[in-house]
Design a protein around this motif. Structure first.
Motif, PDB file in Angstrom:
ATOM      1  N   GLU A 177       0.927  -1.478  -0.202  1.00 56.08           N
ATOM      2  CA  GLU A 177      -0.185  -0.097  -0.213  1.00 56.08           C
ATOM      3  C   GLU A 177       1.093   0.846  -0.493  1.00 56.08           C
ATOM      4  O   GLU A 177       0.578   2.301   0.011  1.00 56.08           O
ATOM      5  N   HIS A 178       2.187   1.332   0.028  1.00 59.64           N
ATOM      6  CA  HIS A 178       3.181   2.387   0.144  1.00 59.64           C
ATOM      7  C   HIS A 178       3.629   2.730  -0.392  1.00 59.64           C
ATOM      8  O   HIS A 178       4.957   2.994  -0.267  1.00 59.64           O
ATOM      9  N   HIS A 179       3.990   1.253  -1.283  1.00 62.80           N
ATOM     10  CA  HIS A 179       5.140   1.889  -2.601  1.00 62.80           C
ATOM     11  C   HIS A 179       4.736   2.745  -3.072  1.00 62.80           C
ATOM     12  O   HIS A 179       4.217   3.527  -3.158  1.00 62.80           O
ATOM     13  N   ALA A 180       7.033   3.548  -3.180  1.00 62.90           N
ATOM     14  CA  ALA A 180       7.021   4.253  -3.790  1.00 62.90           C
ATOM     15  C   ALA A 180       6.155   5.378  -5.571  1.00 62.90           C
ATOM     16  O   ALA A 180       6.146   6.247  -5.476  1.00 62.90           O
ATOM     17  N   LYS A 181       6.823   4.487  -5.613  1.00 60.26           N
ATOM     18  CA  LYS A 181       5.756   4.926  -7.073  1.00 60.26           C
ATOM     19  C   LYS A 181       5.001   3.670  -7.621  1.00 60.26           C
ATOM     20  O   LYS A 181       4.546   4.497  -8.770  1.00 60.26           O
ATOM     21  N   VAL A 182       4.769   2.684  -7.585  1.00 60.91           N
ATOM     22  CA  VAL A 182       3.729   1.912  -7.516  1.00 60.91           C
ATOM     23  C   VAL A 182       2.524   1.939  -6.999  1.00 60.91           C
ATOM     24  O   VAL A 182       1.773   1.324  -5.752  1.00 60.91           O
ATOM     25  N   PRO A 183       0.627   2.600  -7.770  1.00 57.69           N
ATOM     26  CA  PRO A 183      -0.069   2.290  -7.080  1.00 57.69           C
ATOM     27  C   PRO A 183      -0.682   1.006  -6.584  1.00 57.69           C
ATOM     28  O   PRO A 183      -0.481   0.226  -7.169  1.00 57.69           O
ATOM     29  N   ALA A 184      -1.078   1.242  -5.622  1.00 52.64           N
ATOM     30  CA  ALA A 184      -1.850  -0.493  -5.114  1.00 52.64           C
ATOM     31  C   ALA A 184      -3.154  -0.393  -6.279  1.00 52.64           C
ATOM     32  O   ALA A 184      -3.585  -2.000  -6.478  1.00 52.64           O
TER      33      ALA A 184
END
Length: 198
Positions: A112-119
């Motif tokens: 959920e908190h990936h810097a580049k790839v939205p959930a």
């Protein structure tokens, strides 16, 4: 022609898509995919769009006696969650996974908190795996149906399957030999779905 050429045979990919239909799980039976077929199916199913190459998915196979144990456990969980659950519903829980010889649980692994790839992109990638399983099973001559039900959304069931906090069940894909031809249904008219922005 929209297709590919392999082993002297040209396959029209749009024909495969236009023939795609779900076979109700109650119409599925033995045999299921042989080990070599299953390996081919899985290798093809995971060839999905995957921004960031995160592999935001995994699969769990339910086969043989494990299907019986899984259904029995679901019935117990359901009865504990709601003691007023009718016996018929609990019986459905017990038998839901017994028709198809193979059920593949599609699990989404979402950061959920990936810097580049939205959930949402991760979820779409995992959803494509489920759809590829349907297409691939049909291409191999099997019937398949993608189902959810309450168990797909229950945390205790997720724990039963060994899912971590960032994982969720997307679907149960039932695969087997169709005992009868799957019924066709009316499909939406593309003209009602397409608009042009200007």
């Amino acid at each position: 022609m929209l297709g590919f050429f392999a082993a002297g045979i040209t396959v029209d990919l749009l024909d495969l898509l236009n023939a795609r239909r779900s076979t109700p799980s109650r119409l599925l039976g033995e045999p299921g995919p042989a080990p070599a077929e299953l390996q081919r199916l899985l290798q093809s199913a995971v060839r999905v769009p995957d921004h960031g190459r995160l592999d935001p998915f995994r699969l769990i196979a339910l086969e043989g006696a494990a299907r019986v144990r899984f259904g029995e456990t679901l019935a117990r969980i359901h009865a504990r969650m709601d003691p007023a659950t009718p016996d018929a519903a609990l019986d459905k829980d017990r038998k839901r996974y017994l028709d198809a010889p193979l059920i593949l649980v599609v699990v989404a692994r979402i950061d959920e908190h990936h810097a580049k790839v939205p959930a949402q992109e991760q979820l779409l990638s995992a959803g494509c795996v489920g759809y590829n399983l349907l297409l691939g099973a049909q291409a191999l001559g099997y019937g398949a149906q993608m189902l959810t039900g309450w168990a797909a959304y229950d945390r205790e069931v997720a724990d039963l399957l060994g899912l971590t906090e960032n994982e969720r069940v997307l679907a149960f894909v039932h695969i087997g030999t169709a005992r009868e031809r799957a019924p066709e249904r009316n499909r939406p008219a593309v003209a009602n779905l397409l608009s042009h922005w200007s």
